[in-house]
Design a protein around this motif. Sequence first.
Motif, PDB file in Angstrom:
ATOM      1  N   THR A 100      15.765  14.209   4.118  1.00  0.00           N
ATOM      2  CA  THR A 100      15.372  13.928   2.739  1.00  0.00           C
ATOM      3  C   THR A 100      15.917  12.596   2.257  1.00  0.00           C
ATOM      4  O   THR A 100      15.390  12.025   1.300  1.00  0.00           O
ATOM      5  N   ALA A 101      16.965  12.095   2.886  1.00  0.00           N
ATOM      6  CA  ALA A 101      17.515  10.802   2.479  1.00  0.00           C
ATOM      7  C   ALA A 101      16.542   9.671   2.755  1.00  0.00           C
ATOM      8  O   ALA A 101      16.593   8.621   2.113  1.00  0.00           O
ATOM      9  N   LYS A 102      15.639   9.866   3.711  1.00  0.00           N
ATOM     10  CA  LYS A 102      14.662   8.846   4.038  1.00  0.00           C
ATOM     11  C   LYS A 102      13.477   8.868   3.083  1.00  0.00           C
ATOM     12  O   LYS A 102      12.685   7.938   3.041  1.00  0.00           O
ATOM     13  N   ILE A 103      13.319   9.962   2.323  1.00  0.00           N
ATOM     14  CA  ILE A 103      12.212  10.090   1.389  1.00  0.00           C
ATOM     15  C   ILE A 103      12.702   9.618   0.032  1.00  0.00           C
ATOM     16  O   ILE A 103      13.285  10.372  -0.731  1.00  0.00           O
ATOM     17  N   ARG A 104      12.488   8.371  -0.264  1.00  0.00           N
ATOM     18  CA  ARG A 104      12.928   7.803  -1.517  1.00  0.00           C
ATOM     19  C   ARG A 104      11.930   6.743  -1.951  1.00  0.00           C
ATOM     20  O   ARG A 104      11.232   6.155  -1.125  1.00  0.00           O
ATOM     21  N   PRO A 105      11.821   6.483  -3.256  1.00  0.00           N
ATOM     22  CA  PRO A 105      10.849   5.491  -3.721  1.00  0.00           C
ATOM     23  C   PRO A 105      11.218   4.090  -3.277  1.00  0.00           C
ATOM     24  O   PRO A 105      12.394   3.719  -3.238  1.00  0.00           O
ATOM     25  N   ASP A 106      10.195   3.305  -2.942  1.00  0.00           N
ATOM     26  CA  ASP A 106      10.399   1.920  -2.563  1.00  0.00           C
ATOM     27  C   ASP A 106      10.394   1.076  -3.826  1.00  0.00           C
ATOM     28  O   ASP A 106       9.381   0.930  -4.492  1.00  0.00           O
ATOM     29  N   THR A 107      11.524   0.505  -4.182  1.00  0.00           N
ATOM     30  CA  THR A 107      11.655  -0.238  -5.425  1.00  0.00           C
ATOM     31  C   THR A 107      11.546  -1.737  -5.226  1.00  0.00           C
ATOM     32  O   THR A 107      11.737  -2.496  -6.164  1.00  0.00           O
ATOM     33  N   LYS A 108      11.250  -2.187  -4.019  1.00  0.00           N
ATOM     34  CA  LYS A 108      11.116  -3.608  -3.765  1.00  0.00           C
ATOM     35  C   LYS A 108       9.645  -4.009  -3.839  1.00  0.00           C
ATOM     36  O   LYS A 108       8.783  -3.345  -3.270  1.00  0.00           O
ATOM     37  N   THR A 109       9.379  -5.076  -4.559  1.00  0.00           N
ATOM     38  CA  THR A 109       8.016  -5.575  -4.694  1.00  0.00           C
ATOM     39  C   THR A 109       7.730  -6.564  -3.573  1.00  0.00           C
ATOM     40  O   THR A 109       8.395  -7.599  -3.481  1.00  0.00           O
ATOM     41  N   PRO A 110       6.766  -6.278  -2.707  1.00  0.00           N
ATOM     42  CA  PRO A 110       6.515  -7.176  -1.561  1.00  0.00           C
ATOM     43  C   PRO A 110       5.720  -8.406  -1.970  1.00  0.00           C
ATOM     44  O   PRO A 110       5.058  -8.432  -3.022  1.00  0.00           O
ATOM     45  N   ASN A 111       5.757  -9.432  -1.149  1.00  0.00           N
ATOM     46  CA  ASN A 111       4.896 -10.595  -1.333  1.00  0.00           C
ATOM     47  C   ASN A 111       3.453 -10.215  -1.007  1.00  0.00           C
ATOM     48  O   ASN A 111       3.197  -9.352  -0.170  1.00  0.00           O
ATOM     49  N   ILE A 112       2.508 -10.863  -1.673  1.00  0.00           N
ATOM     50  CA  ILE A 112       1.089 -10.570  -1.481  1.00  0.00           C
ATOM     51  C   ILE A 112       0.350 -11.875  -1.227  1.00  0.00           C
ATOM     52  O   ILE A 112       0.570 -12.865  -1.928  1.00  0.00           O
ATOM     53  N   LEU A 113      -0.509 -11.886  -0.220  1.00  0.00           N
ATOM     54  CA  LEU A 113      -1.375 -13.027   0.030  1.00  0.00           C
ATOM     55  C   LEU A 113      -2.569 -12.910  -0.904  1.00  0.00           C
ATOM     56  O   LEU A 113      -3.319 -11.930  -0.852  1.00  0.00           O
ATOM     57  N   LEU A 114      -2.759 -13.902  -1.760  1.00  0.00           N
ATOM     58  CA  LEU A 114      -3.776 -13.837  -2.807  1.00  0.00           C
ATOM     59  C   LEU A 114      -5.091 -14.385  -2.287  1.00  0.00           C
ATOM     60  O   LEU A 114      -5.226 -15.591  -2.024  1.00  0.00           O
TER      61      LEU A 114
ATOM     62  N   PRO B 190     -13.563 -21.794   7.856  1.00  0.00           N
ATOM     63  CA  PRO B 190     -13.187 -20.450   8.350  1.00  0.00           C
ATOM     64  C   PRO B 190     -13.479 -19.310   7.384  1.00  0.00           C
ATOM     65  O   PRO B 190     -12.936 -18.215   7.549  1.00  0.00           O
ATOM     66  N   GLY B 191     -14.276 -19.524   6.339  1.00  0.00           N
ATOM     67  CA  GLY B 191     -14.619 -18.472   5.399  1.00  0.00           C
ATOM     68  C   GLY B 191     -13.882 -18.623   4.086  1.00  0.00           C
ATOM     69  O   GLY B 191     -13.202 -19.622   3.815  1.00  0.00           O
ATOM     70  N   ILE B 192     -14.020 -17.602   3.250  1.00  0.00           N
ATOM     71  CA  ILE B 192     -13.396 -17.626   1.924  1.00  0.00           C
ATOM     72  C   ILE B 192     -11.875 -17.588   2.083  1.00  0.00           C
ATOM     73  O   ILE B 192     -11.324 -16.710   2.746  1.00  0.00           O
ATOM     74  N   GLY B 193     -11.201 -18.533   1.448  1.00  0.00           N
ATOM     75  CA  GLY B 193      -9.740 -18.545   1.518  1.00  0.00           C
ATOM     76  C   GLY B 193      -9.234 -18.980   2.885  1.00  0.00           C
ATOM     77  O   GLY B 193      -9.843 -19.809   3.572  1.00  0.00           O
ATOM     78  N   THR B 194      -8.131 -18.395   3.302  1.00  0.00           N
ATOM     79  CA  THR B 194      -7.483 -18.805   4.559  1.00  0.00           C
ATOM     80  C   THR B 194      -7.159 -17.630   5.479  1.00  0.00           C
ATOM     81  O   THR B 194      -6.471 -17.808   6.474  1.00  0.00           O
ATOM     82  N   THR B 195      -7.645 -16.428   5.168  1.00  0.00           N
ATOM     83  CA  THR B 195      -7.271 -15.262   5.973  1.00  0.00           C
ATOM     84  C   THR B 195      -7.845 -15.308   7.384  1.00  0.00           C
ATOM     85  O   THR B 195      -7.375 -14.579   8.266  1.00  0.00           O
ATOM     86  N   CYS B 196      -8.863 -16.141   7.613  1.00  0.00           N
ATOM     87  CA  CYS B 196      -9.454 -16.238   8.949  1.00  0.00           C
ATOM     88  C   CYS B 196      -9.059 -17.518   9.681  1.00  0.00           C
ATOM     89  O   CYS B 196      -9.659 -17.857  10.706  1.00  0.00           O
ATOM     90  N   MET B 197      -8.063 -18.212   9.175  1.00  0.00           N
ATOM     91  CA  MET B 197      -7.585 -19.412   9.851  1.00  0.00           C
ATOM     92  C   MET B 197      -6.589 -19.029  10.940  1.00  0.00           C
ATOM     93  O   MET B 197      -5.760 -18.135  10.759  1.00  0.00           O
ATOM     94  N   ASP B 198      -6.662 -19.718  12.075  1.00  0.00           N
ATOM     95  CA  ASP B 198      -5.762 -19.423  13.191  1.00  0.00           C
ATOM     96  C   ASP B 198      -4.319 -19.769  12.866  1.00  0.00           C
ATOM     97  O   ASP B 198      -3.398 -19.174  13.419  1.00  0.00           O
ATOM     98  N   SER B 199      -4.114 -20.712  11.964  1.00  0.00           N
ATOM     99  CA  SER B 199      -2.757 -21.163  11.642  1.00  0.00           C
ATOM    100  C   SER B 199      -2.088 -20.344  10.545  1.00  0.00           C
ATOM    101  O   SER B 199      -0.991 -20.679  10.112  1.00  0.00           O
ATOM    102  N   LEU B 200      -2.742 -19.260  10.070  1.00  0.00           N
ATOM    103  CA  LEU B 200      -2.167 -18.450   8.997  1.00  0.00           C
ATOM    104  C   LEU B 200      -0.906 -17.741   9.477  1.00  0.00           C
ATOM    105  O   LEU B 200      -0.904 -17.084  10.523  1.00  0.00           O
ATOM    106  N   LEU B 201       0.167 -17.876   8.718  1.00  0.00           N
ATOM    107  CA  LEU B 201       1.432 -17.239   9.061  1.00  0.00           C
ATOM    108  C   LEU B 201       1.471 -15.825   8.494  1.00  0.00           C
ATOM    109  O   LEU B 201       1.082 -15.603   7.342  1.00  0.00           O
ATOM    110  N   PRO B 202       1.958 -14.850   9.273  1.00  0.00           N
ATOM    111  CA  PRO B 202       2.013 -13.452   8.790  1.00  0.00           C
ATOM    112  C   PRO B 202       3.211 -13.216   7.868  1.00  0.00           C
ATOM    113  O   PRO B 202       4.074 -12.393   8.144  1.00  0.00           O
TER     114      PRO B 202
END
Length: 411
Positions: free
Chosen positions: A3-17, A48-60
């Motif tokens: 149950t200690a592993k079941i806890r809310p995630d309170t960190k807001t992640p980065n989002i690729l817009l 490579p399409g709309i935005g940059t999500t299909c570019m080979d150089s996109l960093l994860p």
Amino acid sequence: MTTAKIRPDTKTPNILLSPSMYGPGSASFISQASTRENSVGEFLLEPPGIGTTCMDSLLPIAPYTTCSPINKGVYQNQSIPAYEEKCSCSKHSWQCSSRDEEQMLQRSKENTTDIVYHLPDNIRPNDWILNTHYEFIEKRYGGWKFGLKRSEDDKIGLAVNNSVVYFNNKGFHSVTAYLNAANNARLRKSVEGTGDQAKYGITTYSHPIRQSSSQVTGQSLLQHISDYSLALLMLTVATFVPTSTIVYLIQERTNEEKLVQRTFGVGPFTYWTASLIWDSLISLIFIALSSVIIQLFQVRSYTERSNFSASLLLMFVFCMTSNAFIYLAEKGFKEPSMGQIILLTSFIFIGLIFLVLMLLMFMFWWIKPLQDAKKIMEVIFLIFPPYALGGGFLNLAKNQIDADLFKEFTD
């Protein structure tokens, strides 16, 4: 401990817009004046399409909707009705009536998984958005209009071909996502002729801003609720060790084993010294097993830095102080099983009631008199070993939460 592993995630992640952030199949539209040649809109859907999500150089750096190059153009040249009804604003409502003629438009599925509707010149984007609102609820979050001619009265604007970015304010970050897609099209148009405009792109991420004190307090409260369940679980497990001692103490008294020991010359000092050593060994064995389990599950509140040694010391002191209560309470029982059950349930309920009471008082953190009373009660309740153990675990968890927040929000 799971149950200690079941806890809310309170960190807001980065989002690729990007427009594709709203999921595969999200709808967008493009409107382009046919009289404007070589406009920015021609480069929006080009590789490579709309935005940059299909570019080979996109960093994860942040999660995003992966592109599907093989799906590009699946719906190309497929015509669908622009809208089946003619709508207008009548009094205080939006009224619709059937059309005599059905207007058609094309849509295409891009490699970014976006479905783009191509509006012809005779369909105004504003009217199309209103008339098709109910068909695209939670599906359409923006679009573009390119090739607008600058007004002759405009003395400030420098661009010959102006653009308009539409966004749905119900989609978080939609204005930035669609504006960035338009900027990518402008960038690739500016490098036209180099032969490698597909290698150019602007990737925009949302970095969480610093949170206010109320948001941090809310996150801390969510973490506290999760840690309370773990503290109660550990309290329940630890209570079994001292309460099981009463079985042997009651049997020793009812069978008059102490009289036999005194007959053979066992004095009070020897008896209590042997009892202390035996109880300590039992407690140490329990703590050794507990340490293995805690390390196995790697609960940061009890394993980070010096928290691990503090947790073990806390359990050892609880076992020793509880044994003192057990030696005093055993004279009130004649049946070993009854004594164990009553003391076990008493320890658990005392810890449960006091910990829940402290949680309720913590939830009303803005009431100063209540918080002052909480500080006094925290000291008084320490005379009860179950609360001392549970409260100690919660303090360890609270200190770890504070340390994590300071680490996250300090430079």
